[in-house]
Structure formats: C-alpha cells, structure tokens
Enzyme design. Structure first.
Site, PDB file in Angstrom:
ATOM      1  N   GLU B  60       0.812  -1.231   0.000  1.00 52.53           N
ATOM      2  CA  GLU B  60       0.000   0.000   0.000  1.00 52.53           C
ATOM      3  C   GLU B  60       0.839   1.272   0.000  1.00 52.53           C
ATOM      4  O   GLU B  60       0.513   2.238  -0.669  1.00 52.53           O
ATOM      5  CB  GLU B  60      -0.953   0.002   1.183  1.00 52.53           C
ATOM      6  CG  GLU B  60      -2.232  -0.808   0.966  1.00 52.53           C
ATOM      7  CD  GLU B  60      -1.995  -2.308   1.006  1.00 52.53           C
ATOM      8  OE1 GLU B  60      -0.986  -2.730   1.590  1.00 52.53           O
ATOM      9  OE2 GLU B  60      -2.826  -3.042   0.449  1.00 52.53           O
ATOM     10  N   HIS B 131     -12.152  -5.951   6.828  1.00 53.22           N
ATOM     11  CA  HIS B 131     -12.756  -5.605   5.541  1.00 53.22           C
ATOM     12  C   HIS B 131     -14.012  -4.775   5.757  1.00 53.22           C
ATOM     13  O   HIS B 131     -14.923  -4.795   4.960  1.00 53.22           O
ATOM     14  CB  HIS B 131     -13.086  -6.878   4.748  1.00 53.22           C
ATOM     15  CG  HIS B 131     -11.888  -7.721   4.459  1.00 53.22           C
ATOM     16  ND1 HIS B 131     -11.341  -8.562   5.383  1.00 53.22           N
ATOM     17  CD2 HIS B 131     -11.122  -7.822   3.346  1.00 53.22           C
ATOM     18  CE1 HIS B 131     -10.272  -9.158   4.864  1.00 53.22           C
ATOM     19  NE2 HIS B 131     -10.121  -8.725   3.628  1.00 53.22           N
TER      20      HIS B 131
END
Lengths: 446, 329
Positions: B60, B131
């Site tokens: 990321e 999530h």
C-alpha cells in the site's frame, strides 16, 4: 425556598374550581396541612391544605376566580428544602460569604434575568444560609416566574423575546414539561386564530346597533354547579346513544306495606318510609339480575361492576347533585332508608362529602315527587342507564274482567344502547316491576 | 436513463474520464487483469492497456507513494487501496507527503491524486475485522486532503469525476455494502457533483440529521417512521466530510433547532464530533435541544458472526430511537 401552591385535583373528573374564601393572608405563618383557601368545584366545596409549613406569600388567585387544576393559587415562602425537585447537573457549590450576602440583599439581580437552574439554586442556597441569621427571607422571583417553566433553551428564549410572548402562559410539552420551540410557535398560532377579546362583533356594518344590543330579559351568571351540569349533559348525550323505554308498575302492594309500617318505622328509625326506599331495593335486585345494567362501556369490553353503588338524584339550590349509596344491594329497605336519608340530608345542606359523590354505578331519580308521569333522564356518565320513578297516580286499570282503581307508577329507563339492547332493558325493567309488585304488608323491611 | 449500480457508476466515471483525459491512470492490487475484486475497474485494462491500468504488488505504501510520484510528474493517478482497512501502511505517504506538497512547495508542486477505497461493513457485508472499517475521520483531520463519501450511484459518479479533476489529493471512499445493492438512474452524459457541498435528501422542520455514506439510507428509514407520528426529520447527506459544507449545516441546524449527527464510524472522535462542535458554536442561540451524535460503538472491530454484527451495527432502529429521544426533549 418559595414554592407555588397550585389548584389541586379535588375529584376524579374535576378539571377546575372556583376560589371561595381565603382563609389566610400574606405574611401569615402556616403549618403543614393548615387550610389556605376554600375551593368550590362542581359538587363539593373543599379546603386546600398547605403542602408544607411556611409563610404565605403573594396570593395569585382572587376570590371568585375560576382556575384549572394545576394553575397557581399562591406562593408559600420560607419552605425548608427537603430535596431539589429541579432537574440539573449536580449539587451547587458552596457560595462564598460576600457573594451570599450580595445574593441575599439583591435576589432580583442574581436570579431574575438569567434564571438558569444553576443560578436559581445558588440564590436559594445563599438564602437558606442567611435565613438562620434571622434575616427576613425573600422569595426568589425566578422561582415563581421561570422555575416552574423549566429550562428555557436559547431558541425558545430568542423566539419568545422576538414575538413578545409571556413564557409563563405557554404550555410545555417537552422533556419534564419543558417549553419547546414548537410550543411557542403553536402558542403564537393559537393567538392569531382566536378572535381578539375586545374586537367589535362580526356583523353587517350597516346595523352595528342590532348586533351589539343585549337580549331582552335578565341574566343568571353560571354557578360552578350549573356549568358542571351543562358540561356533563352535553358530554353524556355525545358519549352514549340514549334509548328509552318504560313499564307501568302497580304500586298497591308497596302502598299497603308503607301504610302498615309507616308509624312503627318512624318510631324505630326516625325516618319516614317512602316509595323511594322500596324503589331503591327493587332496583338493586334488578341490577343483580341484569348485571349489564350495572356496567361501563370500554373500548375493548363491557366492564361489569362488582359493587352496586346507587346514585340518587337530589334537587339542591339551583341544580342537582347525585349522592351515592355505596354497596346499596347489601342494605335492606330499612337500611337503604337510613343510608339514603343521611346522604340526601347532607346533599340538601350543601355538605356532601367527596366520597358521597364518587363511584356510582347506576342512578335512580325519584321524579315522582315533582309530579311528572313520564321522564326521559340523561345518563350519569359513565353508567349504563338511569331509572326514573315518576308520580304514583291512581288510575283505572283492568283487573280480571273488571275495572279497579290502582296506584300506578311509570318506571322510565334511559339506557346506553352500546351496552344493552331493548331486550335487556326490558328484562331489567321487568325485574324492578316484579320486585315492587311482590311487596306486601308482610314483606320484611329490615 | 439507464439504471446502474453504485460500483458500475464508479467504473463508468473512471472509464469516461480515462477516455477524456490521457493523463488519468489507475493502479492498485488486482485492478488490471481481474478488473478489481468488486469489479470497479472492470474492462479498463482491456480498453486502456497495461500502461494505464497497473496491477501493483501487495504494498500500500508503494501504491500511494508511486501515485504521488506520478502526480508530481504530471499524470492524474487513481490509487486504489483494495480495502480501506489496508490503508494504514500508506498513511505516511498520504498525510506527510500528498497532503503537504502544495503547501511545502509554495504552489510549485501539487498532487492531483485520487485515493479510492471500498469502506464500511454491515450485517450482510460479512467483512469482519479487516474488511469493514470506516476510517474517514483519520483523514478528515488533515488539512491538505479532501475526503468524500458518496451515498448513492448518482453522487458516486459525479463526485468521482469532480475528484479526478481536482488539483489536490482526494480520498474517495465507497461503501462496499452499496456497491451492488443500490441501483439508480445515472445519466450517461457528463455531469459533476461538487466536492464540499452536502444535500438535503429529506426536508424536515423538527430535527436536522446530518449523515453520510450508507447511514444516509438508514436515517431516511428512521425519519419516515417519525414522520408517521408527525415529527419531521430533515436528513442531510453531507457527501464530503472534509471540507464540511458549513453553510448547509448551519442553515439547517438554525432552522430546526435540534441536531443529530449519525455515522457508521465509531462515535468517539469521529466526524460527528466536528459537526457537533460546529453546530454548538455557530448555532447556539437557535438550539432547542442538546446536539446529539450516534455512531459506531466503543468496540475495536465489527464481529464476523451475524448475530453479533447486528448488535454492533447502527441500523434504522437505533437511529430512530435516538431521534425520538431528541424530539421529545
């Protein structure tokens, strides 16, 4: 601290009362429960007791003034604080000496404009501290002005200020009775739609004289009782679909029994035995036979009442009053005579007690004393019916194949058609009739 | 007008802008060949090729860092973080670099980058701990960033197009629970929804309910329920949480006098706290009740078990209860 004494609820359906005589005056010290003022309600005159010991402050309601339950009557000052009844964040902190003396000297400055709960409590704490030093106790104006209105939010304050609304006139529907912004808006709305009191009457401009001229005749201002009767009658007809039916009763047996026992009865009880006493007894028997006539109509069911509390319509002064014989079915004719006698006596003297007038499940009206032969009474809410005993009139009737003269009384029943239909009403009347017609001089009175 | 889903609206915005502007490129995990784990970039690789739709490694910090570099070099990159939950490694790049480039270079350099990420959870999302998170408050705290959370397909397309044309970094967070569950008529032609402007989705007189993202729909359901009892709740979709539409917030709060801020993200130090402080300061004299907030609970993450997720999640019922409490004040 100062508290506001309010018009109490003096009966289950009582919503207002008229101030009678003030029994105390401003400055007077009163004990807890000492009577402050007489209040006249639709049926009863009662005295309002002081809720706490204190000194009578400002009188807020004058003699003759009509107030709703909950409206302020007077201020009671110097009441000991037993516990705060104001919602608020926490305990007030200790007030420093110079501040407390400033507060005691000038409570107007301390509390009046801001009136926040914290500041009102500070003023009260200061006063409580000072009262032990034998200074005269002064009421916090905020308590009577704002304290009862609860927290005034910024929005409410702003709106009320802009529109010049007297906040104490607004009814609060918010949390703990708080006046909300919406309450003020509705209050303003209501003020706009209600016609202003001093406006000229609406009528054709060409004939102002006609619309404003008083009607010929004299006026009788409404007494509290008249108002109460008027309200009840309208409401009763609007609530119950009234149906009416009657039977004729041969009262010769009752007449004979009365003639036979009258003087002995008076000697024993001091009471004059009348047809009414027999009527009371027979009505109770009939109510046991037809329990739906001793009932109340509720949304989901008909509530049959266990007790038979028989109300008796009594003419008093300019109106009528209905004292109640509680547990009437438990009395004999003699017992009913005594119980009814005492009640009627108290009612006629204006000394009916609150419990005399409450809890009735059925009403009997002895209209016969007035001379009428057929009456269509209005139901005493929330009962199922009202029975009238009209005049006993000697009439020619058919007996066997001949004609005889008999004392005949019409028994007229107005009943709530939601609860009972014609058949039940007829059964009820039939039961009263049978019971009365079965009376003989040998019937047991005691 | 065609009806499309929220995720299709996102894809259409990307596709239309990539067609219109050569500088727009997309990078992230699985965005290319696969077309994104939710299909948000479906067909882009096929249409625009590997030079403009780049499958990145699972890194990321690099995704955002490289995107910053591309932006500085004159491209208009869209960095996708596969789940907002994965963004912490990229935060140094976003907060310390992207947000500060224009300021620290005295306008010599700017960073016209969009960081897109699916966010949010729900009973039927089954996202569990990693999530499901709503982390917008962390970015709303940073001057130099813009943070946008559309609540519906129409806004998603219009706001994404606006973000793609914005000269500064925009965090664009899409609620994954709405991706396929929400369909709406969305124009084919180009249109923009301005960043920094909220919208009153349900006007009302009694309470202002400020909200954004998927919570908007829950708030509307709650408002309908109160409507049956004559209490009119105004639901305001903020759409952008940095910068807040201060004018709309103040106007609505002043008018109604009662405020509830509702968001899925955890209550403590959330965007709601900023909105509440704004209202308290700017609208004090118009308030008819305490400024209230409702948000996610003081629990580190949403559970996986549906029964527990139900307890964790807001939902229309809890919002309704809070609204009624405020209405009754």
């Amino acid at each position: 601290m100062a508290i506001t004494v309010k018009m109490p609820q003096l009966g289950e359906s009582v919503t207002e009362g008229t101030i009678g005589t003030w029994l105390v005056q401003p400055g007077q010290q009163v004990e807890r429960f000492e009577s402050l003022v007489e209040v006249i309600t639709d049926k009863v005159t009662a005295e309002v007791p002081a809720p706490a010991a204190g000194t009578v402050g400002k009188i807020l309601a004058t003699e003759g003034q009509r107030l709703s339950v909950g409206e302020p009557i007077c201020i009671l000052e110097g009441v000991a604080e037993e516990g705060s009844d104001e919602p608020g964040p926490g305990e007030p902190e200790a007030v420093p000496d110079e501040l407390s003396s400033a507060l005691a000297d000038g409570p107007e400055e301390a509390g009046a404009e801001s009136g926040s709960p914290a500041e009102v409590r500070k003023a009260e704490t200061a006063k409580a501290a000072k009262s032990t030093a034998a200074r005269p106790v002064v009421a916090a104006p905020t308590d009577s002005a704002n304290g009862s209105a609860g927290f005034i939010s910024p929005a409410v304050r702003a709106l009320a200020g802009e529109q010049s609304v007297d906040i104490t006139q607004v009814r609060g529907t918010g949390f703990q009775g708080r006046i909300t912004k919406r309450d003020v808006l509705l209050f303003l709305e209501a003020g706009k739609t209600a016609p202003p009191k001093n406006a000229p009457s609406a009528g054709p401009v060409a004939h102002p004289a006609v619309s404003e001229a008083p009607l010929p005749g004299s006026r009788i201002p409404h007494s509290p009782m008249r108002r109460a009767i008027a309200e009840h009658m309208v409401r009763s007809l609007q609530t119950s679909p009234h149906a009416w039916t009657m039977v004729e009763v041969d009262m010769s047996g009752v007449a004979a029994a009365r003639a036979a026992h009258r003087s002995e009865f008076r000697a024993a009880t001091g009471i004059d035995l009348t047809f009414l006493h027999f009527g009371l007894k027979s009505t109770c028997l009939a109510l046991r036979a037809v329990p739906t006539m001793n009932a109340i109509f509720e949304e989901e069911a008909i509530q049959l009442m266990t007790e038979i509390n028989l109300g008796l319509a009594v003419a008093v002064g300019d109106g009528l009053i209905v004292p109640v014989v509680r547990g009437a079915d438990q009395y004999s004719v003699a017992g009913l005579a005594q119980a009814a006698g005492a009640l009627i006596e108290r009612a006629r003297l204006g000394k009916a007690r609150r419990e005399d007038l409450e809890g009735g499940t059925f009403t009997l009206n002895n209209a016969g004393a007035l001379g009428t032969v057929m009456s269509q009474a209005i139901i005493n809410q929330p009962q199922a019916g009202i029975l009238v005993m009209d005049s006993v009139v000697r009439r020619p009737v058919v007996v066997g194949d001949g004609i005889a003269i008999r004392p005949i009384m019409n028994l007229c029943l107005s009943f709530d058609h939601r609860i009972n239909d014609g058949a039940a009403a007829a059964r009820f009347l039939g039961a009263v009739k049978s019971s009365l017609e079965a009376v003989t001089p040998n019937s047991d009175l005691f | 007008m065609p009806e499309i889903t929220y995720v299709e609206a996102v894809r259409d915005a990307l596709r239309d802008e990539m067609r219109r502007d050569d500088r727009v490129i997309v990078m992230g995990e699985d965005v290319g060949v696969k077309g994104g784990v939710f299909g948000a970039t479906a067909g882009l690789f096929q249409e625009f090729g590997e030079e403009r739709v780049i499958d990145s490694p699972l890194a990321e910090a690099a995704i955002v860092g490289v995107a910053i570099g591309c932006a500085l070099a004159g491209l208009r990159p869209v960095a996708e973080i596969q789940f907002l939950d994965f963004i912490p490694p990229a935060m140094d790049q976003l907060i310390s670099e992207a947000a500060k480039i224009r300021y620290r270079s005295n306008n010599d350099w700017s960073c016209p980058m969009v960081v897109r990420a699916p966010c949010g959870g729900g009973v039927h999302v089954h996202g569990a701990l990693y999530h499901s998170q709503m982390l917008e408050a962390l970015f709303a705290h940073v001057p130099g960033l813009k943070v946008v959370l559309p609540s519906n397909p129409y806004d998603a397309k219009g706001l994404l197009l606006a973000a793609l044309r914005d000269p500064d970094p925009v965090c664009f967070f899409e609620h994954k629970g709405l991706y396929r569950s929400m369909r709406q008529e969305v124009p084919d032609e180009e249109y923009l929804v301005p960043i920094g402007k909220g919208q009153i989705v349900r006007p009302g007189r009694d309470i202002s309910c400020f909200t954004y993202g998927a919570t908007v729909h829950e708030a509307v359901i709650a408002a309908e329920s109160l409507g049956h009892d004559g209490i009119e709740v105004e639901v305001v979709d903020l759409r952008t949480v940095r910068p807040l539409d201060r004018e709309l917030i103040v106007e609505s709060a002043t008018r109604t006098g009662k405020v509830l801020v509702a968001h899925e993200a955890n209550l403590a130090v959330g965007v709601g706290a900023e909105v509440a402080a704004l209202v308290a300061e700017e609208c004090f004299e118009s308030l008819d009740g305490p400024v209230m907030r409702i948000g996610g609970p003081e629990i580190p993450a949403i559970p996986f078990a549906e029964s527990l997720a139900e307890v964790y999640c807001l939902g229309p019922q809890k919002i309704e209860t809070k609204l009624r409490e405020l209405a009754a004040y």
